[in-house]
Motif scaffolding. Structure first.
Motif, PDB file in Angstrom:
ATOM      1  N   UNK A   1       0.845  -1.191   0.000  1.00  0.00           N
ATOM      2  CA  UNK A   1       0.000   0.000   0.000  1.00  0.00           C
ATOM      3  C   UNK A   1       0.884   1.247   0.000  1.00  0.00           C
ATOM      4  N   UNK A   2       0.542   2.204  -0.821  1.00  0.00           N
ATOM      5  CA  UNK A   2       1.317   3.441  -0.960  1.00  0.00           C
ATOM      6  C   UNK A   2       1.063   4.359   0.235  1.00  0.00           C
ATOM      7  N   UNK A   3       2.133   4.911   0.841  1.00  0.00           N
ATOM      8  CA  UNK A   3       1.956   5.845   1.951  1.00  0.00           C
ATOM      9  C   UNK A   3       1.133   7.075   1.540  1.00  0.00           C
ATOM     10  N   UNK A   4       0.457   7.644   2.510  1.00  0.00           N
ATOM     11  CA  UNK A   4      -0.374   8.826   2.252  1.00  0.00           C
ATOM     12  C   UNK A   4       0.475   9.962   1.696  1.00  0.00           C
ATOM     13  N   UNK A   5       1.684  10.144   2.220  1.00  0.00           N
ATOM     14  CA  UNK A   5       2.562  11.212   1.757  1.00  0.00           C
ATOM     15  C   UNK A   5       2.854  11.117   0.270  1.00  0.00           C
ATOM     16  N   UNK A   6       3.046   9.896  -0.235  1.00  0.00           N
ATOM     17  CA  UNK A   6       3.308   9.709  -1.667  1.00  0.00           C
ATOM     18  C   UNK A   6       2.051   9.985  -2.480  1.00  0.00           C
ATOM     19  N   UNK A   7       0.907   9.614  -1.954  1.00  0.00           N
ATOM     20  CA  UNK A   7      -0.343   9.871  -2.679  1.00  0.00           C
ATOM     21  C   UNK A   7      -0.672  11.358  -2.731  1.00  0.00           C
ATOM     22  N   UNK A   8      -0.401  12.068  -1.651  1.00  0.00           N
ATOM     23  CA  UNK A   8      -0.759  13.483  -1.567  1.00  0.00           C
ATOM     24  C   UNK A   8       0.313  14.380  -2.192  1.00  0.00           C
ATOM     25  N   UNK A   9       1.571  14.172  -1.819  1.00  0.00           N
ATOM     26  CA  UNK A   9       2.652  15.067  -2.232  1.00  0.00           C
ATOM     27  C   UNK A   9       3.538  14.511  -3.340  1.00  0.00           C
ATOM     28  N   UNK A  10       3.385  13.261  -3.683  1.00  0.00           N
ATOM     29  CA  UNK A  10       4.256  12.620  -4.667  1.00  0.00           C
ATOM     30  C   UNK A  10       5.428  11.950  -3.975  1.00  0.00           C
ATOM     31  N   UNK A  11       6.208  11.234  -4.747  1.00  0.00           N
ATOM     32  CA  UNK A  11       7.344  10.508  -4.182  1.00  0.00           C
ATOM     33  C   UNK A  11       8.469  11.465  -3.818  1.00  0.00           C
ATOM     34  N   UNK A  12       9.295  11.022  -2.885  1.00  0.00           N
ATOM     35  CA  UNK A  12      10.459  11.804  -2.459  1.00  0.00           C
ATOM     36  C   UNK A  12      11.703  10.947  -2.696  1.00  0.00           C
ATOM     37  N   UNK A  13      12.254  11.002  -3.908  1.00  0.00           N
ATOM     38  CA  UNK A  13      13.372  10.113  -4.231  1.00  0.00           C
ATOM     39  C   UNK A  13      14.678  10.537  -3.573  1.00  0.00           C
ATOM     40  N   UNK A  14      15.447   9.534  -3.173  1.00  0.00           N
ATOM     41  CA  UNK A  14      16.797   9.730  -2.646  1.00  0.00           C
ATOM     42  C   UNK A  14      17.743   9.028  -3.617  1.00  0.00           C
ATOM     43  N   UNK A  15      18.784   9.723  -4.052  1.00  0.00           N
ATOM     44  CA  UNK A  15      19.707   9.216  -5.058  1.00  0.00           C
ATOM     45  C   UNK A  15      21.032   8.844  -4.420  1.00  0.00           C
ATOM     46  N   UNK A  16      21.652   7.767  -4.953  1.00  0.00           N
ATOM     47  CA  UNK A  16      22.981   7.356  -4.513  1.00  0.00           C
ATOM     48  C   UNK A  16      23.682   6.666  -5.670  1.00  0.00           C
ATOM     49  N   UNK A  17      24.987   6.636  -5.623  1.00  0.00           N
ATOM     50  CA  UNK A  17      25.773   5.992  -6.666  1.00  0.00           C
ATOM     51  C   UNK A  17      26.477   4.778  -6.084  1.00  0.00           C
ATOM     52  N   UNK A  18      26.388   3.678  -6.808  1.00  0.00           N
ATOM     53  CA  UNK A  18      27.115   2.441  -6.486  1.00  0.00           C
ATOM     54  C   UNK A  18      27.967   2.106  -7.697  1.00  0.00           C
ATOM     55  N   UNK A  19      29.206   2.605  -7.694  1.00  0.00           N
ATOM     56  CA  UNK A  19      30.046   2.431  -8.872  1.00  0.00           C
ATOM     57  C   UNK A  19      29.470   3.244 -10.027  1.00  0.00           C
ATOM     58  N   UNK A  20      29.365   2.643 -11.201  1.00  0.00           N
ATOM     59  CA  UNK A  20      28.814   3.386 -12.340  1.00  0.00           C
ATOM     60  C   UNK A  20      27.287   3.397 -12.389  1.00  0.00           C
ATOM     61  N   UNK A  21      26.643   2.851 -11.368  1.00  0.00           N
ATOM     62  CA  UNK A  21      25.179   2.765 -11.339  1.00  0.00           C
ATOM     63  C   UNK A  21      24.622   3.784 -10.360  1.00  0.00           C
ATOM     64  N   UNK A  22      23.701   4.624 -10.844  1.00  0.00           N
ATOM     65  CA  UNK A  22      22.989   5.544  -9.966  1.00  0.00           C
ATOM     66  C   UNK A  22      21.646   4.911  -9.640  1.00  0.00           C
TER      67      UNK A  22
END
Length: 85
Positions: free
Chosen positions: A1-22
């Motif tokens: 089930x999708x959290x209310x925050x994602x339904x109301x405000x949209x997703x909040x992505x966090x980015x990280x790099x693992x070698x050449x893969x983001x």
């Protein structure tokens, strides 16, 4: 089930790099995410750092100039009218 925050405000992505893969995933834990492969690890790190910035990070630094400017103009006009009239 999708959290209310994602339904109301949209997703909040966090980015990280693992070698050449983001990789990115939603901080709210809904499971949304993905990955992209770059030519070098440095390139992946550069893009992850650029995308991970928050738009509201410098809000406190800019707020006094932008937020108070109309009030300063209004007060200046009131003082000017009080002196002239």
């Amino acid at each position: 089930m999708m959290p209310v925050g994602c339904r109301v405000f949209g997703h909040r992505p966090a980015f990280r790099a693992d070698g050449p893969v983001m990789r990115w995933e939603c901080e709210r834990g809904c499971g949304e995410g993905g990955e992209k492969v770059y030519a070098t690890a440095a390139e992946a790190q550069q893009f992850a750092a650029a995308f991970d910035r928050r738009g509201d990070a410098g809000l406190g630094e800019r707020a006094p100039l932008l937020g108070m400017f109309p009030l300063r103009i209004w007060r200046w006009l009131r003082r000017r009218d009080a002196r002239s009239g």
